[in-house]
Design a protein around this motif. Structure first.
Motif, mmCIF file in Angstrom:
data_model
loop_
_atom_site.group_PDB
_atom_site.id
_atom_site.type_symbol
_atom_site.label_atom_id
_atom_site.label_comp_id
_atom_site.label_asym_id
_atom_site.label_seq_id
_atom_site.Cartn_x
_atom_site.Cartn_y
_atom_site.Cartn_z
ATOM 1 N N UNK A 187 13.911 0.087 -6.734
ATOM 2 C CA UNK A 187 13.911 -0.262 -5.254
ATOM 3 C C UNK A 187 13.502 -1.648 -4.842
ATOM 4 N N UNK A 188 12.395 -2.018 -5.505
ATOM 5 C CA UNK A 188 12.081 -3.465 -5.426
ATOM 6 C C UNK A 188 12.810 -4.698 -5.831
ATOM 7 N N UNK A 189 13.563 -4.078 -7.094
ATOM 8 C CA UNK A 189 14.638 -5.118 -7.646
ATOM 9 C C UNK A 189 15.630 -5.192 -6.665
ATOM 10 N N UNK A 190 15.969 -4.306 -6.016
ATOM 11 C CA UNK A 190 17.252 -4.272 -4.887
ATOM 12 C C UNK A 190 16.845 -5.063 -3.813
ATOM 13 N N UNK A 191 15.494 -5.583 -3.712
ATOM 14 C CA UNK A 191 15.218 -6.424 -2.480
ATOM 15 C C UNK A 191 14.333 -5.914 -1.476
ATOM 16 N N UNK A 192 13.894 -4.708 -1.655
ATOM 17 C CA UNK A 192 13.284 -4.094 -0.763
ATOM 18 C C UNK A 192 11.571 -4.374 -1.070
ATOM 19 N N UNK A 193 10.838 -4.071 -0.288
ATOM 20 C CA UNK A 193 9.229 -3.973 -0.385
ATOM 21 C C UNK A 193 8.632 -2.667 0.195
ATOM 22 N N UNK A 194 7.427 -2.583 -0.568
ATOM 23 C CA UNK A 194 6.495 -1.347 -0.073
ATOM 24 C C UNK A 194 5.432 -1.839 0.681
ATOM 25 N N UNK A 195 5.423 -1.259 1.898
ATOM 26 C CA UNK A 195 4.066 -1.543 2.675
ATOM 27 C C UNK A 195 3.240 -0.600 2.600
ATOM 28 N N UNK A 196 1.994 -0.826 2.216
ATOM 29 C CA UNK A 196 0.574 -0.038 2.224
ATOM 30 C C UNK A 196 -0.335 -0.502 3.366
ATOM 31 N N UNK A 197 -0.983 0.606 3.754
ATOM 32 C CA UNK A 197 -1.974 0.180 4.817
ATOM 33 C C UNK A 197 -3.363 0.638 3.962
ATOM 34 N N UNK A 198 -4.272 -0.456 4.445
ATOM 35 C CA UNK A 198 -5.433 -0.250 3.616
ATOM 36 C C UNK A 198 -6.504 0.269 4.653
ATOM 37 N N UNK A 199 -6.801 1.641 4.587
ATOM 38 C CA UNK A 199 -7.811 2.013 5.517
ATOM 39 C C UNK A 199 -9.179 1.470 5.562
ATOM 40 N N UNK A 200 -9.746 1.384 6.792
ATOM 41 C CA UNK A 200 -11.089 0.762 6.992
ATOM 42 C C UNK A 200 -12.051 1.537 6.352
ATOM 43 N N UNK A 201 -11.895 2.892 6.106
ATOM 44 C CA UNK A 201 -13.115 3.516 5.388
ATOM 45 C C UNK A 201 -13.225 3.195 3.838
ATOM 46 N N UNK A 202 -12.362 2.383 3.419
ATOM 47 C CA UNK A 202 -12.392 1.817 2.213
ATOM 48 C C UNK A 202 -11.513 2.722 1.165
ATOM 49 N N UNK A 203 -11.011 3.798 1.478
ATOM 50 C CA UNK A 203 -10.298 4.664 0.563
ATOM 51 C C UNK A 203 -8.849 3.962 0.184
ATOM 52 N N UNK A 204 -8.469 4.749 -0.824
ATOM 53 C CA UNK A 204 -7.239 4.055 -1.266
ATOM 54 C C UNK A 204 -6.052 3.877 -0.380
ATOM 55 N N UNK A 230 3.999 -5.075 -1.296
ATOM 56 C CA UNK A 230 4.294 -5.140 -2.547
ATOM 57 C C UNK A 230 5.823 -5.633 -2.800
ATOM 58 N N UNK A 231 6.072 -6.500 -3.760
ATOM 59 C CA UNK A 231 7.487 -7.029 -3.885
ATOM 60 C C UNK A 231 7.576 -7.059 -5.309
ATOM 61 N N UNK A 232 8.786 -7.537 -5.685
ATOM 62 C CA UNK A 232 9.196 -7.423 -7.279
ATOM 63 C C UNK A 232 8.179 -8.212 -8.110
ATOM 64 N N UNK A 233 7.683 -9.351 -7.487
ATOM 65 C CA UNK A 233 6.845 -10.020 -8.464
ATOM 66 C C UNK A 233 5.341 -10.153 -8.175
#
Length: 413
Positions: free
Chosen positions: A360-377, A396-399
């Motif tokens: 998916x990343x190689x096709x130009x897409x990126x993955x958005x992740x939220x970083x919780x304030x409680x310090x969890x993953x 997150x992007x390809x490189x």
């Protein structure tokens, strides 16, 4: 008159004792007595003669005293062993202290009467079971030692020994010579029978005597002898001549021989004949064995001529080709199966790769992740509600990845 008591102090003198005995004996009066003569003492010059009369069955005897002229008046002279009936009066001689029967009449027992008594004894013993074939003891096939009871130097002894040794030269005998007629015959034969019966080496006993008159054969019809033979543990063979009036011993014995010669033939096997039987049996066995071997050889040749045995490896070679063929087929099938599974695995891997995040990343897409304030993953953002303004984001992007902050969010139109 009352007789004085007999005590040590009033002991009788010998003469008184003899007188008492004489009185008791003479009270018997005149009596008739039957028995067999065992001894005759007579001389023409003697006034008196002295005989001994014996009861063969009970082995008891009595002395007879008679005038010599009484013996001379008989139709036939008395002989040792004669059966007689006498009329006499018991007499006791006080001077000598001896008993005798004073005889006034003597009669021979007739042949007809003797035969009648023998037949009566035969019927009685038969009723007791002494003639029963079931009680007859079998003779040994090859006796180690034969007991022989017969007269000394008799033709019967010679016949038995000669015939037996001619049939088997290794035969052994234990010969006991006895009287075979007369008053002493029965006790002597019985004693000899018991002696041989107690000998553990004797396997069979022959009682032998040549032919003779009825009177001569009387001892072999005496009851005491029959019971001794019936009680013997060793088989007994009767070989008493060839008279038409057979003695009772022929019925009681375990086997009857018509003559001493016949008895020897029945007791001792003919070695020459037995050897001939063995030769014949060996020839039959040899022929039978050769026939069996020949039959088995033909069967074996027939079996060996069959293809499977003519070339035993042909079956192995045929199976080897089948195994090679089957092995090739198995290898082909396994290779095809492996190739098919490889292709399937590659297809699955491709599908997984196409659907994975990297693709998916190689096709130009990126993955958005939220970083919780409680310090969890970090969590992948799939809704605008997960990232309110001010939320820290990782993209997150390809490189690599980019850290950012959410400025605002709003739902889709």
């Amino acid at each position: 008159m009352n007789q004085a008591a007999n005590t040590p102090e009033t002991a009788w003198p010998v003469s008184q004792v003899n007188d008492q005995i004489k009185g008791w004996i003479e009270k018997l009066g005149v009596i008739w007595v039957e028995g067999q003569l065992t001894q005759i003492n007579v001389k023409p010059t003697w006034k008196l003669s002295y005989l001994t009369l014996r009861d063969v069955e009970k082995e008891a005897s009595v002395q007879l005293t008679c005038p010599t002229n009484l013996l001379q008046s008989l139709d036939s002279p008395l002989q040792d062993g004669d059966r007689i009936v006498v009329r006499g009066k018991p007499a006791f001689y006080t001077r000598r202290g001896s008993f005798s029967l004073w005889t006034t009449e003597i009669r021979h027992v007739g042949i007809g009467e003797l035969l009648a008594r023998i037949e009566e004894l035969r019927r009685r013993l038969s009723a007791e079971g002494l003639f029963d074939p079931a009680r007859k003891k079998p003779l040994p096939y090859l006796p180690q030692k034969i007991g022989l009871i017969t007269g000394r130097g008799s033709a019967a002894e010679r016949d038995v020994l000669e015939v037996a040794r001619a049939r088997w030269d290794n035969v052994n005998f234990r010969v006991l010579n006895t009287a075979v007629q007369g008053a002493t015959a029965v006790p002597q034969v019985i004693d000899a029978l018991r002696t041989l019966d107690n000998d553990p080496e004797v396997d069979v006993i022959i009682i032998a005597r040549g032919g003779g008159s009825v009177e001569d054969l009387l001892p072999f019809s005496e009851e005491s002898l029959q019971r001794a033979v019936a009680a013997a543990r060793t088989p007994v063979v009767s070989a008493i001549g060839h008279e038409p009036d057979t003695p009772v011993l022929d019925n009681v014995a375990d086997l009857r021989g018509a003559t001493p010669t016949d008895a020897a033939k029945r007791v001792v096997p003919d070695a020459a004949q037995e050897r001939a039987f063995l030769e014949e049996a060996r020839d039959r066995l040899t022929a039978a064995l050769r026939g069996w071997v020949e039959r088995e050889r033909r069967v074996l040749a027939d079996v060996r001529s069959r293809p499977v045995l003519a070339d035993p490896l042909s079956a192995v070679e045929g199976r080897r080709e089948d195994i090679d063929k089957q092995r090739t087929l198995m290898r082909r099938d396994i290779t095809h199966l492996i190739d098919r599974e490889k292709n399937h695995t590659a297809s699955l891997r491709a599908r997984v790769s196409a659907l994975g995040p990297a693709a998916t990343l190689e096709r130009g897409y990126s993955i958005v992740q939220v970083l919780p304030r409680d310090g969890s993953g970090p969590e992948v953002v799939t809704s605008h509600e997960q990232s309110p303004p001010g939320s820290q984001l990782r993209i997150r992007v390809t490189d690599g990845s980019i850290t950012a902050a959410a400025m605002q969010n709003k739902p889709a139109d």
